[in-house]
Structures are given as structure tokens and as C-alpha cells.
Write an enzyme that holds these catalytic residues in place. Structure first.
Site, mmCIF file in Angstrom:
data_model
loop_
_atom_site.group_PDB
_atom_site.id
_atom_site.type_symbol
_atom_site.label_atom_id
_atom_site.label_comp_id
_atom_site.label_asym_id
_atom_site.label_seq_id
_atom_site.Cartn_x
_atom_site.Cartn_y
_atom_site.Cartn_z
ATOM 1 N N PRO A 46 34.211 -48.882 -17.347
ATOM 2 C CA PRO A 46 35.496 -49.068 -17.798
ATOM 3 C C PRO A 46 36.335 -47.857 -18.331
ATOM 4 O O PRO A 46 37.317 -47.637 -18.216
ATOM 5 C CB PRO A 46 35.671 -50.210 -18.760
ATOM 6 C CG PRO A 46 34.403 -50.792 -18.595
ATOM 7 C CD PRO A 46 33.253 -50.007 -18.198
ATOM 8 N N LEU A 93 35.104 -53.128 -29.017
ATOM 9 C CA LEU A 93 34.465 -53.443 -27.659
ATOM 10 C C LEU A 93 35.388 -52.965 -26.478
ATOM 11 O O LEU A 93 35.560 -53.760 -25.853
ATOM 12 C CB LEU A 93 33.898 -54.600 -27.541
ATOM 13 C CG LEU A 93 33.074 -54.987 -28.679
ATOM 14 C CD1 LEU A 93 32.482 -56.586 -28.343
ATOM 15 C CD2 LEU A 93 31.833 -54.193 -29.067
ATOM 16 N N ALA A 94 35.414 -51.530 -26.468
ATOM 17 C CA ALA A 94 36.737 -51.132 -25.455
ATOM 18 C C ALA A 94 36.343 -49.641 -25.128
ATOM 19 O O ALA A 94 36.789 -48.617 -25.764
ATOM 20 C CB ALA A 94 38.085 -51.138 -25.739
ATOM 21 N N GLU A 95 35.583 -49.395 -24.239
ATOM 22 C CA GLU A 95 35.009 -48.027 -23.698
ATOM 23 C C GLU A 95 36.061 -47.321 -23.493
ATOM 24 O O GLU A 95 35.817 -46.117 -23.698
ATOM 25 C CB GLU A 95 33.938 -48.190 -22.657
ATOM 26 C CG GLU A 95 32.491 -48.667 -23.088
ATOM 27 C CD GLU A 95 32.631 -50.340 -23.064
ATOM 28 O OE1 GLU A 95 31.545 -50.786 -23.751
ATOM 29 O OE2 GLU A 95 33.564 -50.947 -22.901
ATOM 30 N N HIS A 109 22.520 -52.741 -17.603
ATOM 31 C CA HIS A 109 21.645 -52.143 -18.619
ATOM 32 C C HIS A 109 20.752 -51.384 -18.248
ATOM 33 O O HIS A 109 20.253 -50.902 -19.107
ATOM 34 C CB HIS A 109 21.113 -53.690 -19.481
ATOM 35 C CG HIS A 109 21.954 -54.558 -20.086
ATOM 36 N ND1 HIS A 109 22.876 -55.469 -19.366
ATOM 37 C CD2 HIS A 109 22.166 -54.669 -21.254
ATOM 38 C CE1 HIS A 109 23.639 -56.069 -20.124
ATOM 39 N NE2 HIS A 109 23.425 -55.821 -21.567
ATOM 40 N N GLU A 113 30.106 -48.481 -29.949
ATOM 41 C CA GLU A 113 29.945 -50.010 -30.539
ATOM 42 C C GLU A 113 28.470 -50.087 -31.075
ATOM 43 O O GLU A 113 27.413 -49.686 -30.724
ATOM 44 C CB GLU A 113 29.958 -50.714 -29.140
ATOM 45 C CG GLU A 113 31.260 -50.513 -28.381
ATOM 46 C CD GLU A 113 31.028 -51.057 -26.930
ATOM 47 O OE1 GLU A 113 29.924 -51.795 -26.562
ATOM 48 O OE2 GLU A 113 31.929 -51.022 -26.315
ATOM 49 N N PHE A 134 28.147 -49.971 -18.893
ATOM 50 C CA PHE A 134 29.096 -50.347 -19.934
ATOM 51 C C PHE A 134 30.185 -49.111 -19.992
ATOM 52 O O PHE A 134 31.320 -49.421 -20.451
ATOM 53 C CB PHE A 134 28.605 -50.469 -21.400
ATOM 54 C CG PHE A 134 27.871 -51.876 -21.682
ATOM 55 C CD1 PHE A 134 27.292 -52.362 -20.552
ATOM 56 C CD2 PHE A 134 27.517 -52.309 -22.954
ATOM 57 C CE1 PHE A 134 26.555 -53.660 -20.612
ATOM 58 C CE2 PHE A 134 26.743 -53.268 -22.944
ATOM 59 C CZ PHE A 134 26.218 -54.069 -21.923
ATOM 60 N N ASP A 182 24.548 -47.527 -19.766
ATOM 61 C CA ASP A 182 25.042 -46.741 -18.602
ATOM 62 C C ASP A 182 26.366 -47.323 -17.928
ATOM 63 O O ASP A 182 27.473 -47.037 -18.124
ATOM 64 C CB ASP A 182 23.927 -46.605 -17.360
ATOM 65 C CG ASP A 182 24.531 -45.621 -16.422
ATOM 66 O OD1 ASP A 182 25.085 -46.454 -15.496
ATOM 67 O OD2 ASP A 182 24.271 -44.401 -16.451
#
Length: 337
Positions: free
Chosen positions: A90, A59-61, A130, A30, A87, A85
Site C-alpha cells: 500500500p 496501521l497505514a503503511e 507474510h 507498526e 504489507f 514484505d
């Protein structure tokens, strides 16, 4: 020629050199493309190598890690970024179920050379999601190498080795240290993956740290020296696999050990270190292995994070509890931080 280099610049140079030397390396995540990443670690890479080699993802880990698995299976060496971290949570199912297990699942026939870069830890005034430290989740998962540099030299060297590794690597970057600088000449190769290093020699106690806490540990060792205590500082560098030989040798020399990390104490990585040292160094220990950790609470708001994160004073307090000339009384509140 040596020059002042920050950790962020060293990581950027490592990615640059890997892209330049190996056409199978691709970098994505991202905002890592034209923007250069939230922390500018990928700055300039898209401009030099093009959007086929360094590019932005949706935006899709889970999708980021899942596509990296496919790329690695078919001959590429993807380096993906989770941005922050928490984020990456998923994508955790992809990491545990596929990234970590592919070599074992194929009985060694299929390697998975991929790197998952994760800026982690606090100290930047960020909020929860975050500023988390999830290293224990990854280190608990067999099949993953888990690496975290503390210096610019190690940042460059360890990231290059991680990209070259045939095994998947979770590369944890201490975001509060991105701007920390040292005199170094890049490219540089330091101690290899899977090796801890003694950052400061000492004789009275061993202070074990990694990533963002290594600099804090060195500050605490300096402060302890002013009080007449000689502290050896060991930087783990690689969390999994664990370098038992280096760490145990240090503790056998000093007879006392303190482990420090930002993550919460309960079930944290320091508990594994303490257990291993108790098993391997029991007859050399003069006191229980102590931990100095983040509090057992969700990460606090920015104005309160200084109370949550271990600092020099809390480490010095732990040194005072190492059974020098008086009885040590176990207080659960102290163990929890």
C-alpha cells in the site's frame, strides 16, 4: 570481544547505536514501540530513548512512508518498518513517486535520508503477504538503494551505513535468518554499501546469492565439494546499485554461473544478473547462466513452502546442467525452477 550474535540482535544494536549517536534518527512503524516489533528487532528502544524517538504508528503503511518523506525533507533521519514484505505494497506509490524521485525532482538540492526496513522472504511457515520477496520491484526503481544482509556482521554494518546514507535505502531483512548466529564483536564495519563479497572461493563455477539464500548457497557449495566440484559463492549484499566488478571478476575466473533467489524466476532479479553477466562475460562463459528460483506461483501454504523455496538439491541439479562434458538442453520447466 567476539560473542555469538544473531542477525536480529545485530540489527537491534545498529538501531540502538544510531539513536544514541544521532538525535535526528527516529524509528517508527507498526508495533515497533513498547512491544519491540513482531520479530523483536526494536526491543528495548522505546524504554531507553523514549516515545519521541521510537514509537508506534497507525496501521497505514502509506502514511508511515509518507510522513517519513516529510520528516527527511525537514532534517530528520527516519527509519520505518513495514512489518512484512507485502504489507508494504500500500506504500509502494509513495516509494516510487516520492521517495525515489525527490533528489532528482529538486535537481539535487534536497536529500532524502530515510530507511525503509522490510522483513522479507519465506521459510517461517507464514502464508502469502507474510513470506513474499518483492526485491525486484524496488531494485527496478531508479533513485533507491536496495540492500539485504545475510550475516549478523553485515546486518549491523549495512544498517548503520543505510541510516548514514543521504539517499533513501530499502533495507530488506531475511526474516528466516533473524535467529542465525555468528561469532562477532559489535560494533563492526564490514565491506561498504554497494559492494558484493566472495563468501567462499572456488574455481569451477560461481554461485550468486543474497539475503536468505546466501546460507543455502554455502550449504550447496559444501555439498558440491563432496562431489569434487569447487564452487565460488558471491553474496551480493546490495541489489541496487549492482557491483558489476566483483561479480563479473568471479565469473570470468570460473566460466560458469548460477543465480539463486526465493522470488519467482519470471521477471525476477536473477534475470537482470544473468543478462549483465552475459553482456560482460560472454567470451569467458563455458555455459549459459542458470537460475534457481521460487516457482512462478503465489506463495504457497506453509506445508508446501519447502517445495517452493530453492534448496541444496535444486542448486546441485543446476550445477549438473552447466555443460560439463555433455550437451545441455534448455527445458523451460527447469529454468522456472
Amino acid at each position: 570481544m567476539a560473542e555469538s550474535t544473531t542477525l536480529g540482535k545485530a540489527l537491534n544494536r545498529a538501531l540502538h547505536d544510531a539513536l544514541a549517536e544521532d538525535p535526528s534518527v527516529v524509528v517508527y512503524g507498526e508495533d515497533v514501540g513498547p512491544l519491540g516489533g513482531v520479530f523483536r528487532v526494536t526491543d528495548g528502544l522505546t524504554a531507553e530513548f523514549g516515545e519521541d524517538r521510537c514509537f508506534d504508528s497507525p496501521l497505514a503503511e502509506s502514511g508511515i512512508v509518507g510522513t517519513a518523506v516529510g520528516m527527511a525533507m525537514y532534517g530528520l533521519r527516519p527509519v520505518v518498518e513495514m512489518q512484512f514484505d507485502a504489507f508494504g505494497l500500500p506504500a509502494f506509490e509513495q516509494v516510487v513517486s516520492h521517495v525515489a524521485k525527490m533528489r532528482n525532482r529538486t535537481r539535487g538540492r534536497l536529500e532524502l535520508p530515510m530507511v525503509i526496513r522490510v522483513p522479507y522472504g519465506g521459510g517461517i511457515g507464514g502464508v502469502e503477504h507474510h513470506s513474499d520477496s518483492s526485491e525486484a520491484y524496488y531494485a527496478h526503481t531508479p533513485g533507491l538503494r536496495v540492500v539485504t544482509p545475510a550475516t549478523p556482521s553485515d546486518g549491523y554494518s549495512l544498517l548503520r551505513e543505510a541510516i548514514d546514507s543521504p539517499d533513501p535505502v530499502v533495507f530488506l531483512e531475511p526474516k528466516r535468518r533473524y535467529w542465525a548466529a555468528e561469532e562477532t564483536a559489535l560494533p563492526v564495519r564490514t565491506e561498504p554499501l554497494d559492494r558484493a563479497v566472495v563468501r567462499r572461493a572456488g574455481r569451477d563455477a560461481t554461485l550468486i546469492a543474497y539475503g536468505p539464500m546466501t546460507a543455502t548457497a554455502l550449504e550447496a557449495a559444501d555439498a558440491a565439494a563432496e562431489e569434487g566440484l569447487s564452487v565460488e559463492v558471491v553474496d551480493l549484499r546490495t541489489l541496487s546499485p549492482f557491483d558489476d566488478a566483483t561479480v563479473a571478476a568471479s565469473v570470468r575466473r570460473t566460466g560458469r554461473a548460477v543465480v539463486v533467489h526465493e522470488a519467482s524466476a519470471f521477471g525476477g532479479y536473477g534475470a537482470e544478473v544473468a543478462a549483465r553477466l552475459t553482456e560482460q562475460c560472454f567470451h569467458h562463459l563455458e555455459a549459459p547462466v542458470l537460475r534457481v528460483c521460487g516457482l512462478d506461483v503465489p506463495y504457497p501454504p506453509p506445508k508446501l513452502e519447502e517445495y517452493h523455496l530453492p534448496g541444496v538439491d535444486r542448486i546441485l541439479d543446476a550445477f549438473d546442467r552447466l555443460q560439463w562434458e555433455r550437451e545441455w538442453t534448455a527445458d523451460p520447466a527447469e529454468v522456472r525452477g
